[in-house]
Scaffold this active site. Structure first.
Site, PDB file in Angstrom:
ATOM      1  N   ARG A 223       0.846  -1.186   0.000  1.00  0.00           N
ATOM      2  CA  ARG A 223       0.000   0.000   0.000  1.00  0.00           C
ATOM      3  C   ARG A 223       0.883   1.238   0.000  1.00  0.00           C
ATOM      4  O   ARG A 223       1.974   1.256   0.569  1.00  0.00           O
ATOM      5  CB  ARG A 223      -0.927   0.014   1.208  1.00  0.00           C
ATOM      6  CG  ARG A 223      -2.130  -0.923   1.082  1.00  0.00           C
ATOM      7  CD  ARG A 223      -3.085  -0.429  -0.008  1.00  0.00           C
ATOM      8  NE  ARG A 223      -4.287  -1.233  -0.126  1.00  0.00           N
ATOM      9  CZ  ARG A 223      -4.436  -2.252  -0.980  1.00  0.00           C
ATOM     10  NH1 ARG A 223      -3.412  -2.607  -1.760  1.00  0.00           N
ATOM     11  NH2 ARG A 223      -5.565  -2.903  -1.062  1.00  0.00           N
ATOM     12  N   HIS A 271      -0.723   0.364 -10.094  1.00  0.00           N
ATOM     13  CA  HIS A 271      -1.467  -0.499  -9.171  1.00  0.00           C
ATOM     14  C   HIS A 271      -2.005  -1.742  -9.895  1.00  0.00           C
ATOM     15  O   HIS A 271      -3.193  -2.076  -9.809  1.00  0.00           O
ATOM     16  CB  HIS A 271      -2.626   0.273  -8.524  1.00  0.00           C
ATOM     17  CG  HIS A 271      -3.001  -0.275  -7.163  1.00  0.00           C
ATOM     18  ND1 HIS A 271      -3.279   0.529  -6.089  1.00  0.00           N
ATOM     19  CD2 HIS A 271      -3.162  -1.554  -6.719  1.00  0.00           C
ATOM     20  CE1 HIS A 271      -3.597  -0.217  -5.040  1.00  0.00           C
ATOM     21  NE2 HIS A 271      -3.531  -1.492  -5.402  1.00  0.00           N
TER      22      HIS A 271
END
Length: 308
Positions: A223, A271
């Protein structure tokens, strides 16, 4: 009634088709067609504001992803509602590929060769074998453990760090503050697949990044809020960290003006290290719904205090 929702209507239709094939005896529906008072289970990613308050009979929420930090931070999430996350959903294999790609590129000096190409330089570097490269994995859950085992199979020297002790064959497992420091100090490549929790946010700050072995590589596919991006840029700038492969960021999409885009030692991906695969996600969630219907417990229940 089981409500399936994502912000993309075409994706909802695809999921509904798969769920109805997997559990033809259950009633799956979309937000547009649902009788909200009858919804017992919610399968979702990206909840609209106010939806949870309109589901008075809701018994469980299945997230269409492994990371649930944004979901758990919602003020309207009922405190006693069981939340389940994907344990894999096809993501472990993808994450393993992403980390393998970065580690192999580091081993074969591809980041240096790309910079030499940009400068018009023709200079061969001494080769290294996998056994010459030590890899540290931050996070030894289902996904991190799969990547660690694959790297061991490839011949790398692998260590792993987690909050609590783990035992993986041929993986040097570490835990706690001292274990994290040791992994950072002894790894040529540090690959992070940790979730975002109160304990992990800001974990890779300037102090921790400075512990990394000179000339090491950082891979972050966990993250974005785990990593101090400014500290990373400073350590790349002075050469302490050789290169970085980053898939997640503090702000997404990464702003076009951000210096990470243009840094010659940084590879940026949007991502995509591990994207939920629909069929695998449906299989896991369908199995969980069956267990709940039989009075059992579904896999992947989130411990809210831990954040995953």
């Amino acid at each position: 009634m089981i409500l399936v929702h994502t912000p993309n209507p075409k994706e909802v239709s695809a999921y509904l088709e798969l769920f109805r094939a997997a559990l033809p005896e259950r009633h799956f529906t979309s937000l547009e067609q649902a009788e909200l008072a009858d919804v017992r289970h919610l399968v979702a990613w990206g909840l609209p504001d106010g939806l949870l308050a309109r589901l008075p009979r809701l018994e469980s929420l299945f997230a269409l992803g492994a990371g649930v930090d944004k979901l758990l931070s919602r003020p309207d999430l009922p405190p006693g509602l069981p939340v389940y996350r994907l344990l894999d959903g096809g993501m472990a294999a993808q994450m393993t590929e992403y980390i393998r790609y970065g580690v192999l590129g580091y081993q074969r000096n591809m980041d240096i060769y790309r910079r030499q190409q940009a400068a018009g330089q023709w200079r061969m570097l001494a080769p290294r074998l996998p056994a010459d490269v030590s890899v540290g994995i931050l996070g030894l859950g289902e996904i991190g453990a799969a990547a660690a085992r694959a790297l061991v199979h490839d011949g790398y020297r692998v260590s792993g760090w987690s909050r609590s002790p783990k035992h993986l064959h041929h993986v040097h497992s570490l835990h706690g503050e001292s274990g994290l420091d040791k992994l950072l100090e002894t790894s040529d490549v540090v690959a992070c697949v940790l979730p975002s929790t109160p304990q992990t946010r800001g974990l890779l700050n300037g102090e921790k990044l400075s512990l990394m072995r000179p000339g090491a590589m950082l891979i972050n596919a966990g993250r974005g809020d785990l990593l101090d991006q400014d500290a990373l840029l400073a350590l790349l700038g002075n050469g302490h960290i050789r290169c970085a492969q980053l898939d997640v960021f503090a702000e997404e999409p990464l702003p076009a003006s951000h210096p990470l885009w243009r840094h010659p030692a940084v590879a940026v991906t949007p991502h995509i290290a591990a994207i939920t695969l629909r069929q695998q996600a449906v299989e896991q969630i369908a199995a969980g719904l069956r267990r709940l219907a039989e009075g059992g417990e579904a896999e992947g229940r989130v411990e809210r205090a831990q954040g995953y």
